[in-house]
Scaffold this active site. Structure first.
Site, mmCIF file in Angstrom:
data_model
loop_
_atom_site.group_PDB
_atom_site.id
_atom_site.type_symbol
_atom_site.label_atom_id
_atom_site.label_comp_id
_atom_site.label_asym_id
_atom_site.label_seq_id
_atom_site.Cartn_x
_atom_site.Cartn_y
_atom_site.Cartn_z
ATOM 1 N N LYS A 101 -8.166 55.701 15.680
ATOM 2 C CA LYS A 101 -7.593 56.863 14.619
ATOM 3 C C LYS A 101 -7.160 57.884 15.323
ATOM 4 C CE LYS A 101 -10.738 59.935 12.805
ATOM 5 N NZ LYS A 101 -10.310 61.587 12.886
ATOM 6 N N ASN A 102 -7.583 58.489 16.354
ATOM 7 C CA ASN A 102 -7.146 59.745 16.758
ATOM 8 C C ASN A 102 -6.097 59.605 17.867
ATOM 9 O OD1 ASN A 102 -8.950 61.170 15.350
ATOM 10 N ND2 ASN A 102 -10.462 61.569 16.875
ATOM 11 N N ARG A 154 -7.087 67.444 8.320
ATOM 12 C CA ARG A 154 -6.679 68.692 9.224
ATOM 13 C C ARG A 154 -5.585 68.336 10.240
ATOM 14 N NH1 ARG A 154 -9.353 73.106 10.281
ATOM 15 N NH2 ARG A 154 -8.454 72.855 12.160
ATOM 16 N N CYS A 168 -13.785 73.570 8.184
ATOM 17 C CA CYS A 168 -14.460 72.019 7.632
ATOM 18 C C CYS A 168 -15.799 72.142 7.802
ATOM 19 C CB CYS A 168 -13.467 70.999 8.007
ATOM 20 S SG CYS A 168 -14.046 70.439 9.928
ATOM 21 N N ARG A 188 -12.870 75.933 13.204
ATOM 22 C CA ARG A 188 -11.535 75.026 13.770
ATOM 23 C C ARG A 188 -10.308 75.807 13.263
ATOM 24 N NH1 ARG A 188 -12.207 68.687 12.229
ATOM 25 N NH2 ARG A 188 -11.115 68.751 14.045
ATOM 26 N N PRO A 189 -10.193 76.851 13.985
ATOM 27 C CA PRO A 189 -8.803 77.638 13.957
ATOM 28 C C PRO A 189 -7.717 76.960 14.573
ATOM 29 C CG PRO A 189 -10.205 78.543 15.704
ATOM 30 C CD PRO A 189 -10.955 77.437 15.087
ATOM 31 N N ASP A 230 -5.106 78.622 16.172
ATOM 32 C CA ASP A 230 -4.357 79.693 17.148
ATOM 33 C C ASP A 230 -3.740 79.137 18.221
ATOM 34 O OD1 ASP A 230 -7.078 79.284 17.630
ATOM 35 O OD2 ASP A 230 -7.233 81.289 18.741
ATOM 36 N N ASP A 255 -17.570 63.372 19.482
ATOM 37 C CA ASP A 255 -17.605 62.596 18.298
ATOM 38 C C ASP A 255 -18.505 61.399 18.223
ATOM 39 O OD1 ASP A 255 -15.307 64.070 17.243
ATOM 40 O OD2 ASP A 255 -13.980 62.589 18.015
ATOM 41 N N ILE A 272 -18.984 71.878 21.517
ATOM 42 C CA ILE A 272 -17.266 71.605 21.115
ATOM 43 C C ILE A 272 -17.316 72.491 19.858
ATOM 44 C CG2 ILE A 272 -15.203 70.363 20.538
ATOM 45 C CD1 ILE A 272 -16.136 70.133 23.597
ATOM 46 N N ARG A 320 -12.774 57.519 6.219
ATOM 47 C CA ARG A 320 -11.616 58.303 6.858
ATOM 48 C C ARG A 320 -11.233 57.451 8.274
ATOM 49 N NH1 ARG A 320 -12.960 63.869 7.936
ATOM 50 N NH2 ARG A 320 -10.982 63.379 8.931
#
Ligand code: EPU
Length: 418
Positions: free
Chosen positions: A22-23, A93, A117, A122-123, A125, A305, A327, A397
């Site tokens: 997925k990622n 996201r 979330c 979870r910014p 920037d 994860d 994290i 998901r």
């Protein structure tokens, strides 16, 4: 809304195949925005986040087509829009991944700013700072991030902290920036390396793959290519943990054990019998499982994860384990649900202290995050009686029919409609 019912206590046996990552596929899909030529991706997993990304790209005017055998073709010939709207971004996201490629090729991108979330604030920037360093003007109003540029320029930029999608966004943008870009403190996750390989296949010039420093020499344009998505190391890790919990010889095949070193090392430390080849891991439940702590860290450290899944395993281990999450600030939502199943876990700040072994008992449970949901399914495999995992859409998901794969291994697991 679907639910999953598991009756615990069945041994797992046999061979299970790992799907595409997925990622890795999400940035690969976004990379199609960098060229007007056709990109063909193979081994694309049928998971909901992929559907969402295809919808985002379709909204922008990219022609997308599913092919037989888990293939997808994409062609961003001309775009009809430069905006990813809120109703799509709020469900995923990773939609932020279109920001870099869109501004690099089309000079404008507008993406609804993702909110926090379930797992933390979870910014974004770092994404914004990296694009600014490349010369984009980025502003925020009405809940949207808007990036504009009349031609990005290569630059040196160092991430304050390792960010996977931040690195991916900057990398994609830098491929079409004029001159040389040096990105420092980059994420070294295998998915970043895979994206770099796809981009090189499209004609990009990138050096330093797999290291913390990526050097990119911008090119005028990129061309089409065909690319196979790598196996999902988190799905593989989840199935390996299932084998360690309940396996009487489980083979997780079609994976890359080299990408799973931190997990495999910890499992061996805890006494789990494992054999790894180049592309498979054989695992079974040990007669005595020892306790072992983990601290999550960017790759090659222990993956956040896989933290929830490993915690379930430690509820079955003899002794106390400390699981430290570094994290994300709020990635212990599974703890409350596991406690309802009988686990002895105490959270103190970033640490979860697990005392084992405990006999888990089946219960109705729910989770608001993908990996937490997977951990509850794993707990159901060893809990006495029936566990019903609600809100299965979180699982869908990112896992391609995890329930079917576990059933093929012998688990008593079924999907119930609403
Ligand atoms: N961070 C910032 N500012 C930024 C970006 C990140 O402060 O601009 C912080 C985050 O809040 C976090 C840390 O940096 O504390 C690392 O976040 P990162 O940016 O690496 O996370 P991500 O890119 O949003 C990806 C995966 C996640 C995975 C993390 C960490 C994708 C699509 N998502 O997220 O996957 O947990 O890296 O490895 O690649 C999942 O699959 O379940 C999942 C959540």
């Amino acid at each position: 809304m679907d639910r999953i019912r598991i009756t615990g206590g069945r041994p797992l046996r046999g061979c299970v195949h790992v799907s595409g990552a997925k990622n890795a596929v999400l940035p690969a899909l976004a990379a199609s925005l960098l060229t007007d030529a056709e990109i063909r991706l193979d081994r694309v997993p049928a998971v909901r986040d992929v559907e969402t990304m295809l919808r985002v790209l379709g909204h922008l005017g990219v022609d997308t087509e599913r092919q037989a055998g888990a293939g997808v073709t994409l062609r961003a010939r001309s775009l009809t829009d430069c905006e990813a709207p809120w109703d799509l971004v709020r469900t995923m996201r990773a939609s932020i991944l279109i920001l870099g490629p869109l501004v690099a090729r089309h000079g404008r991108a507008r993406v609804s700013r993702p909110g926090g979330c379930a797992i933390g604030e979870r910014p974004v920037d770092f994404h914004v700072e990296a694009l600014r360093a490349l010369g984009a003007q980025v502003s925020q109003e009405h809940g949207y991030l808007e990036a504009r540029s009349d031609g990005l320029r290569g630059a040196a930029f160092t991430f304050e902290r390792v960010s996977v999608t931040g690195t991916e966004n900057a990398l994609m943008a830098a491929c079409l920036a004029r001159g040389e870009t040096v990105l420092g403190n980059c994420a070294r996750e295998p998915e970043v390396t895979d994206l770099a390989q796809l981009l090189i296949g499209m004609g990009a010039r990138i050096e330093g793959l797999g290291t913390a420093t990526l050097r990119i020499t911008g090119v005028e344009s990129l061309h089409g290519t065909r690319h196979v998505i790598p196996p999902d190391r988190i799905e593989a890790g989840t199935l390996i943990v299932a084998g360690a919990l309940a396996g009487e010889d489980v083979e997780v095949e079609g994976c890359r054990p080299a990408d799973l070193q931190a997990l495999l090392e910890r499992l061996r430390y805890c006494g789990v019998p494992l054999t790894a080849t180049d592309s498979a891991v054989l695992v079974r439940r040990p007669s005595v499982l020892g306790a072992g702590g983990v601290t999550t860290a960017p790759h090659p450290g222990f993956a956040t994860d896989l933290q929830a899944q490993f915690m379930v395993l430690m509820t079955q281990a003899r002794g106390a384990s400390v699981i430290r999450e570094t994290i994300f600030e709020n990635r212990f939502m599974h703890v409350q649900e596991l406690r309802r199943m009988g686990a002895r876990i105490r959270v103190e700040g970033h640490d979860a202290l697990v005392e084992g072994p405990t006999d888990l008992s089946g219960a109705p449970v729910t989770a608001t995050d993908l990996r937490a949901s997977a951990s509850l399914v794993l707990a159901g495999l060893v809990a006495a009686g029936e566990t019903i995992v609600h809100r299965v859409y979180h699982l869908d998901r990112g896992y391609e029919r995890l329930d079917d794969k576990l059933r093929l291994l012998g688990a008593s697991i079924e999907r119930l409609g609403s």
